[in-house]
Write an enzyme that holds these catalytic residues in place. Structure first.
Site, PDB file in Angstrom:
ATOM      1  CB  CYS A 114      -0.876  -0.029   1.259  1.00  0.00           C
ATOM      2  SG  CYS A 114      -1.836   1.469   1.575  1.00  0.00           S
ATOM      3  CB  CYS A 152      -2.905   4.110  -5.339  1.00  0.00           C
ATOM      4  SG  CYS A 152      -4.126   3.162  -4.404  1.00  0.00           S
TER       5      CYS A 152
END
Length: 259
Positions: A74, A183
């Site tokens: 992440c 992302c």
């Protein structure tokens, strides 16, 4: 480090499965445990303190499953919490951050775009990286709303198309030649993004680089599993597992668990 212990990965939801896929393809003998903290997605809107607390919670879960290395799959968690995680635990951590360096080095126009969460773009780590390439103009764009749509399985929805046009058209107008996906959820949008971007604009995500770094760290620590057994992959979710199952083409069981 026990060689046959699993590689642990966590993300704010399903997006980190793009990283898991790259690691699984490169290291097919390795058992893996993937944690999707979808209940708390998206991380990008949370404070640094909240992100650190969630990252510690996820790490503790994976360590209790005997993870030998933890991949913070992440961008937001990496850029806000990995320094604290490395200080707190002995296990090696692999982070994922926007691939600004290869984009800036290869850009002919010295103008690149980055689509990322607010938490990543506001982080100290991101700014430190960006400042190293002061001769490159970086067009930053927060991907407001993209992660919730992906988490809801709405990757091909009219709303997603509308948002992508809204975020990408100013970058096209600014004459970028590279788009960095900041992302781990966003690689799942590449088919839609390619329909909007001119063909000459190249798209970069971090999956393969993270997989290579994971392998390198395991090699350095003699931690690779050299047994030829069929690797086990376990997926956990603390929310509705349907979208995660769909992303995995229903090939793997998803265990629903509150954590």
């Amino acid at each position: 480090m026990q060689n046959n212990n699993p590689i642990g990965l966590f993300d704010s939801g399903i997006g980190g499965t793009s990283i898991w896929t790259a690691i699984h393809n490169l290291l097919p003998n390795e058992d893996t445990i993937y944690l999707a903290d979808s209940k708390n997605a998206p991380y990008g809107q949370k404070s640094k303190e909240e992100i650190i607390a969630l990252s510690i919670k996820n790490t503790e879960f994976l360590l209790n499953q005997n993870a030998k290395i933890i991949v913070v799959a992440c961008n937001t968690a990496t850029t806000n919490a990995i320094k604290e995680l490395r200080a707190k635990y002995d296990v090696p951590f692999i982070g994922i951050e926007p691939a600004i360096k290869p984009a800036a080095i290869n850009s002919q126009k010295h103008v690149i775009g980055i689509l990322a969460t607010q938490g990543t773009l506001n982080s100290e780590l991101f700014h430190q990286t960006a400042e190293k390439f002061h001769d490159t103009k970086i067009i930053e764009q927060i991907g407001h709303g993209l992660v919730p749509l992906i988490e809801n399985g709405e990757m091909n929805s009219p709303k997603m198309n509308e948002l992508l046009h809204l975020y990408l058209e100013p970058m096209i107008a600014a004459n970028i030649d590279y788009l960095v996906l900041g992302c781990s959820h966003y690689p799942y949008l590449i088919p839609q993004i390619k329909k909007i971007l001119p063909k000459e604009i190249k798209i970069i995500d971090s999956g393969e680089a993270v997989a290579r770094q994971t392998k390198n760290v395991l090699l350095e620590r003699n931690g690779l599993n050299n047994e030829k057994n069929v690797a086990k992959a376990i997926f956990y979710s603390n929310s509705d597992p349907k979208v995660l199952k769909d992303i995995l083409n229903n090939k793997y069981e998803v265990i629903t668990k509150d954590f």
